[in-house]
Design a protein around this motif. Structure first.
Motif, PDB file in Angstrom:
ATOM      1  N   UNK A  65       6.466  37.814 -28.075  1.00 28.68           N
ATOM      2  CA  UNK A  65       5.420  37.353 -26.797  1.00 28.68           C
ATOM      3  C   UNK A  65       6.336  36.096 -26.568  1.00 28.68           C
ATOM      4  N   UNK A  66       6.499  36.014 -25.172  1.00 31.98           N
ATOM      5  CA  UNK A  66       7.055  34.973 -24.519  1.00 31.98           C
ATOM      6  C   UNK A  66       6.187  34.092 -23.498  1.00 31.98           C
ATOM      7  N   UNK A  67       6.209  32.733 -23.519  1.00 29.53           N
ATOM      8  CA  UNK A  67       5.411  32.013 -22.734  1.00 29.53           C
ATOM      9  C   UNK A  67       6.313  31.295 -21.923  1.00 29.53           C
ATOM     10  N   UNK A  68       6.241  31.211 -20.486  1.00 26.87           N
ATOM     11  CA  UNK A  68       7.379  30.734 -19.713  1.00 26.87           C
ATOM     12  C   UNK A  68       8.745  30.694 -20.101  1.00 26.87           C
TER      13      UNK A  68
ATOM     14  N   UNK B  31      -4.230  47.139 -23.157  1.00 26.29           N
ATOM     15  CA  UNK B  31      -4.691  47.133 -24.486  1.00 26.29           C
ATOM     16  C   UNK B  31      -3.782  45.894 -25.136  1.00 26.29           C
ATOM     17  N   UNK B  32      -2.364  46.109 -24.786  1.00 25.21           N
ATOM     18  CA  UNK B  32      -1.384  45.378 -24.975  1.00 25.21           C
ATOM     19  C   UNK B  32      -1.682  43.784 -24.662  1.00 25.21           C
ATOM     20  N   UNK B  33      -2.005  43.736 -23.403  1.00 27.89           N
ATOM     21  CA  UNK B  33      -2.089  42.496 -22.720  1.00 27.89           C
ATOM     22  C   UNK B  33      -3.379  41.848 -23.270  1.00 27.89           C
ATOM     23  N   UNK B  34      -4.455  42.582 -23.751  1.00 29.41           N
ATOM     24  CA  UNK B  34      -5.555  41.878 -24.313  1.00 29.41           C
ATOM     25  C   UNK B  34      -5.282  41.469 -25.654  1.00 29.41           C
TER      26      UNK B  34
ATOM     27  N   UNK C 115      -3.388  28.923 -28.294  1.00 30.74           N
ATOM     28  CA  UNK C 115      -3.074  27.313 -28.440  1.00 30.74           C
ATOM     29  C   UNK C 115      -2.099  26.977 -27.441  1.00 30.74           C
ATOM     30  N   UNK C 116      -1.181  27.829 -27.146  1.00 29.71           N
ATOM     31  CA  UNK C 116      -0.350  27.073 -25.781  1.00 29.71           C
ATOM     32  C   UNK C 116      -0.917  27.290 -24.575  1.00 29.71           C
ATOM     33  N   UNK C 117      -1.897  28.305 -24.213  1.00 26.56           N
ATOM     34  CA  UNK C 117      -2.357  28.111 -22.873  1.00 26.56           C
ATOM     35  C   UNK C 117      -3.392  27.143 -22.697  1.00 26.56           C
ATOM     36  N   UNK C 118      -4.102  26.574 -23.868  1.00 23.28           N
ATOM     37  CA  UNK C 118      -4.965  25.502 -24.055  1.00 23.28           C
ATOM     38  C   UNK C 118      -6.065  25.671 -23.104  1.00 23.28           C
ATOM     39  N   UNK C 119      -6.698  27.049 -23.130  1.00 28.51           N
ATOM     40  CA  UNK C 119      -7.762  27.182 -22.205  1.00 28.51           C
ATOM     41  C   UNK C 119      -7.675  27.547 -21.002  1.00 28.51           C
ATOM     42  N   UNK C 120      -6.446  27.493 -20.299  1.00 26.05           N
ATOM     43  CA  UNK C 120      -6.154  27.752 -19.028  1.00 26.05           C
ATOM     44  C   UNK C 120      -6.032  29.409 -19.013  1.00 26.05           C
ATOM     45  N   UNK C 121      -6.231  29.919 -17.714  1.00 30.50           N
ATOM     46  CA  UNK C 121      -5.662  31.384 -17.559  1.00 30.50           C
ATOM     47  C   UNK C 121      -4.276  31.353 -17.091  1.00 30.50           C
ATOM     48  N   UNK C 122      -3.592  32.456 -17.555  1.00 35.80           N
ATOM     49  CA  UNK C 122      -2.199  32.517 -17.130  1.00 35.80           C
ATOM     50  C   UNK C 122      -1.956  33.201 -15.611  1.00 35.80           C
TER      51      UNK C 122
ATOM     52  N   UNK D  98       3.969  43.220 -18.968  1.00 32.25           N
ATOM     53  CA  UNK D  98       4.095  44.076 -20.258  1.00 32.25           C
ATOM     54  C   UNK D  98       5.174  45.208 -20.077  1.00 32.25           C
ATOM     55  N   UNK D  99       6.146  44.834 -20.898  1.00 36.04           N
ATOM     56  CA  UNK D  99       7.257  45.947 -20.796  1.00 36.04           C
ATOM     57  C   UNK D  99       7.045  46.750 -22.179  1.00 36.04           C
ATOM     58  N   UNK D 100       6.491  48.012 -21.858  1.00 33.59           N
ATOM     59  CA  UNK D 100       6.217  48.975 -23.058  1.00 33.59           C
ATOM     60  C   UNK D 100       7.214  49.088 -24.182  1.00 33.59           C
ATOM     61  N   UNK D 101       6.657  48.783 -25.098  1.00 32.10           N
ATOM     62  CA  UNK D 101       7.266  48.994 -26.483  1.00 32.10           C
ATOM     63  C   UNK D 101       8.649  47.919 -26.520  1.00 32.10           C
ATOM     64  N   UNK D 102       8.511  46.612 -25.682  1.00 31.73           N
ATOM     65  CA  UNK D 102       9.574  45.947 -25.413  1.00 31.73           C
ATOM     66  C   UNK D 102       9.472  44.528 -25.877  1.00 31.73           C
ATOM     67  N   UNK D 103       8.560  44.076 -25.002  1.00 29.57           N
ATOM     68  CA  UNK D 103       8.215  42.768 -25.045  1.00 29.57           C
ATOM     69  C   UNK D 103       6.871  42.283 -24.004  1.00 29.57           C
ATOM     70  N   UNK D 104       6.469  41.141 -24.304  1.00 32.89           N
ATOM     71  CA  UNK D 104       5.407  40.853 -23.438  1.00 32.89           C
ATOM     72  C   UNK D 104       5.681  39.178 -22.925  1.00 32.89           C
ATOM     73  N   UNK D 105       5.758  39.104 -21.482  1.00 33.24           N
ATOM     74  CA  UNK D 105       6.020  38.005 -20.843  1.00 33.24           C
ATOM     75  C   UNK D 105       4.662  37.174 -20.137  1.00 33.24           C
ATOM     76  N   UNK D 106       4.364  35.880 -20.555  1.00 34.98           N
ATOM     77  CA  UNK D 106       3.262  35.125 -19.893  1.00 34.98           C
ATOM     78  C   UNK D 106       3.859  34.155 -19.166  1.00 34.98           C
TER      79      UNK D 106
END
Length: 873
Positions: A818-821, A838-841, A851-858, A863-871
């Protein structure tokens, strides 16, 4: 449910007897199944097997048992490398015939090996001192002789004047015989040789095809064969300085580019020029004699003090008639290498630099690093051996060494000196022909006869074997065959006149250079049954110590080629796969000091631990003993443990399991009681799990199992797949680690399954059966007992390896980063078929994301199926 403890003392002999009665391990040459040949380097029957030996044989046994289960017709034989000096030493010390000493040891060691439960085809057993075996070896010798692969010549040898025998380089210690302590002499003796050099290039090239060998072994063999490309340069002698009739000195060099850095010539003490010069110079003659007394091994030459004697002879530099160089006899130059002469370039060779500094000879730098300054670059105490550019080399200045090589070669090849080019390109090999003559009794007699009328006459094949005489006298030093009153006297097969047998016997390396071929048909009238040899060979998996990486393997490779040339088989390489195992080491125990050191065996020692410190005491007297370092098991330091000691305390399976579990098989393993006790506890644990559950389980349809029972099936099938792959790679310690994991995973589920549904019970029975089959190659006795307890009728040793169910080994989850920025912050585990929502949830609920979002919405979730999640935050 309480069960009796597993008792290896009762169980192991029972199953060993059952295997033997069923003749399970005897290979049939006519069996139509695919063949697989596994072989460990056979032992010398020195007296007793120790646990270090059995690690080697256990590794081979695991391979053999696994391959049999996979459906192969497996050949796994055992023999004895039985000729050699130790038996003669024992004969002299104990006044016993070498044959009796040898065969008594074989009987002891055979029983020791059988205690380990090895799946060996004992029907093919032989010792190299068996007349039947060395008879066929003599046949091979005569075939090689007919083919021109054997010859006889004068050769310089290490001669022990007290023991009156030739010594190998390794038997010369500080210039003295390893046993007698007498100063060794260099003598010229007529010796028999195998033409291994006929195959130098082939032996080198074929190493690239041996991808089943360790790279380090192939490199060692390449270096030993030692192919080099260079120039053979003829240096003109200054007439007024040279002995009558000598006009030039030939030198082979791989570095003609450094010719302007030459400051001296060095020749061997046995070089013809040295001999002529010494004839008129007593001091030089004495120096040459001193050189002949030193050992000729590479190690000894490298460590010995470099000495030289200026002969007064001078040579003319090929590119400058006004430049002459002195000729020294040097103790580090041998006639066996190159031409027996070198030119010394001190700036580019450390040995030459040490020599030049010792005798005050010029040191001219001729190669410097590319970024150095030619004006200031100097060589004083350390030679420069790297690449760079030429300096102080006239027309070569500025060139690379490679270009300078070509320029020197081109110029000297065009110069006529006495009707021939002054230089010619040569390919040379470090490898030398194999001298096989040994002045000893306990070896294979060389089947030739010496006749004053007819010369050297091969023994007629109809008169083979040439047997060793039984009535032999070891009261005097030297070769007993030389002084036997009758054996050596024989009529010439050609002219019928009185003649003499050859009294040298063959180097024992000959015995071990073709035994693997004899195992394929040990009862054949000829050395091999070619059909059987070609079917079984090359050996699929050969296992042995790294100490045999050069000579034994090289000689065996020569033998297969020579046997191919003489029609005994049709292949070049004897061993497809090679594995060099580590040693078993043990700490040492000693009392006394200096010359009064006494070594003590582990069985004599009582160990105590207190406050983290370990102390050792003699059991008999209570005297404290010094605990020494971990060392290879050896008789001299008494740190050996015999198989019977292990089997009496823990059983063979414990020893086998511990030896393969503690470290990767190519590394050393430390034998200690704590590790053995841990392995023994694991043996007992497996027995408790199987024997406790078995009465309440039955084979059946496990397809309906669910929950813990289904998870147990998955664990068992995954382990089955992984362990099988590990065995294929000889990764025994990894396989054993997987078995430990499997036991931990299935033990609780087995306890539940015994009171569950029929499907759950069937699942437990299946899982335990798989467990037993994956431990069977390593712990065969325990496996048989457990297999029997589970209600199987055939022995596990004759049961096919189970097939894993692909659907049960598939991973149904996937780990996604899972990547954030754009920066990875963690991972989540989700079902493989989970949809994007389901993966996003799952990602947004992960602690590290919260923790990294600190209560803010992305702003965005990709979602790249079976590969990676980018936020995107």
């Amino acid at each position: 449910m309480a069960t009796e403890r597993y008792n290896p003392r009762e169980v192991e002999p029972k199953w060993q007897k059952a295997w033997a009665e069923a003749r399970l391990f005897e290979a049939d040459n006519d069996d139509p199944r695919p063949k697989y040949y596994v072989l460990e380097m056979f032992p010398y029957p020195s007296g007793r097997i120790h646990i270090g030996h059995t690690r080697n044989y256990t590794m081979g046994d695991v391979v053999a048992r696994h391959r049999r289960a996979l459906g192969y017709n497996v050949l796994h034989p055992m023999g004895w490398d039985a000729f050699g000096m130790p038996a003669e030493n024992a004969a002299m010390q104990n006044k016993v015939h070498p044959g009796k000493w040898t065969y008594d040891n074989i009987a002891t060691m055979r029983e020791q090996l059988k205690l380990m439960g090895l799946s060996i085809d004992w029907s093919r057993e032989f010792a190299t001192c068996d007349v039947d075996y060395y008879h066929r070896q003599q046949m091979l010798f005569l075939d090689f002789l007919d083919k021109g692969l054997v010859y006889r010549k004068q050769s310089k040898v290490n001669w022990d004047p007290v023991d009156m025998t030739v010594l190998a380089n390794e038997q010369v210690i500080d210039g003295c015989g390893w046993r007698s302590g007498a100063p060794v002499e260099q003598r010229e003796l007529t010796q028999w040789f195998f033409r291994i050099t006929d195959f130098s290039q082939d032996l080198l090239d074929s190493l690239d095809t041996l991808d089943g060998w360790p790279e380090k072994v192939r490199v060692m063999q390449k270096n030993w064969i030692g192919r080099s490309e260079g120039l053979q340069i003829r240096w003109e002698l200054v007439p007024e300085t040279s002995p009558a009739g000598e006009t030039e000195l030939e030198v082979y060099t791989t570095r003609p580019d450094t010719i302007f850095g030459a400051s001296f010539m060095a020749i061997a003490a046995d070089h013809p020029l040295a001999k002529k010069a010494a004839a008129a110079n007593p001091e030089l003659a004495a120096f040459c004699h001193e050189c002949r007394r030193q050992g000729t091994s590479v190690a000894e030459l490298e460590t010995a003090e470099k000495k030289g004697f200026d002969t007064g002879i001078r040579v003319v530099h090929p590119f400058d008639p006004s430049w002459t160089l002195p000729v020294y006899v040097a103790n580090f130059v041998l006639m066996d290498y190159g031409t027996g002469a070198i030119f010394g370039c001190p700036s580019g060779d450390q040995r030459d630099l040490d020599f030049a500094n010792k005798y005050g000879l010029p040191v001219i730098p001729v190669v410097m690093p590319g970024d150095a300054d030619a004006e200031s670059f100097r060589i004083t105490e350390e030679a420069y051996v790297g690449d760079g550019v030429m300096i102080n080399s006239r027309f070569l200045d500025g060139l690379t060494p490679k270009a300078a090589f070509e320029e020197v070669a081109k110029r000297l090849e065009s110069v006529d000196l006495g009707g021939r080019p002054q230089a010619e390109r040569k390919v040379q090999f470090r490898l030398r022909d194999w001298g096989i003559s040994r002045q000893r009794y306990w070896g294979c007699p060389i089947p030739v006869i010496h006749c004053d009328e007819c010369g050297v006459v091969p023994v007629p094949r109809s008169d083979l074997p040439v047997k060793l005489p039984e009535d032999i006298d070891f009261e005097k030093p030297g070769n007993p065959l030389d002084r036997h009153p009758t054996w050596r006297h024989v009529d010439c097969p050609k002219c019928g006149k009185p003649a003499r047998r050859e009294t040298d016997t063959m180097d024992t390396f000959v015995d071990s250079s073709w035994y693997f071929a004899r195992f394929t048909a040990p009862g054949a009238d000829n050395p091999t049954d070619p059909e059987a040899a070609n079917d079984w060979l090359p050996v699929d998996q050969y296992i042995g110590g790294i100490e045999h990486a050069i000579l034994h393997l090289l000689y065996s490779r020569f033998f297969t080629r020579a046997m191919r040339e003489t029609g005994h088989l049709d292949l070049a390489e004897p061993f497809r796969g090679l594995f060099t195992q580590g040693m078993v080491v043990h700490e040492t125990y000693r009392t006394g000091s200096g010359s009064d050191i006494r070594w003590h065996s582990p069985s004599e020692i009582r160990l105590e631990e207190s406050g983290g410190a370990r102390r050792a005491f003699l059991v008999e007297t209570g005297e404290e003993v010094e605990i020494g370092s971990l060392e290879k098991m050896s008789k001299s330091k008494k740190n050996t443990i015999g198989p019977e000691e292990i089997t009496q305390s823990y059983g063979a399976d414990t020893a086998r399991w511990f030896m393969l579990s503690d470290s990767p098989p190519d590394r050393d393993v430390e034998w200690n009681d704590r590790g053995a006790e841990g392995a023994h506890r694991f043996v007992q644990r497996i027995w408790r799990i199987v024997s406790g559950a078995a009465p309440r389980l039955a084979a059946g349809d496990a397809a309906g199992a669910s929950g813990d029972a289904l998870a147990m099936r998955r664990s068992a099938h995954k382990a089955l797949k992984a362990v099988g792959e590990d065995f294929e790679k000889l990764a025994f310690n990894r396989a054993i680690a997987r078995v430990h994991e499997l036991v931990n995973e299935i033990a609780p589920a087995v306890d539940k399954a015994v009171s569950g549904s029929s499907a759950d019970k069937a699942a437990a029975h299946e899982a335990l059966s798989i467990l037993v089959q994956v431990i069977a190659p390593v712990m065969p006795h325990l496996a048989e007992e457990c297999w029997h307890a589970l209600g199987h009728t055939r022995m596990v040793a004759e049961t096919p390896w189970p097939q894993f169910d692909p659907s049960l080994v598939e991973e149904n989850t996937v780990t996604l980063p899972v990547q954030i920025n754009g920066k990875k912050r963690g991972e989540i585990v989700v079902a493989k078929d989970a949809d994007k929502d389901v993966v996003e949830k799952s990602a947004l609920e992960a602690d590290f994301v919260v923790h990294h979002l600190g209560g803010t919405n992305p702003k965005k979730v990709i979602v790249v199926p079976n590969r990676i999640v980018n936020i995107v935050a």
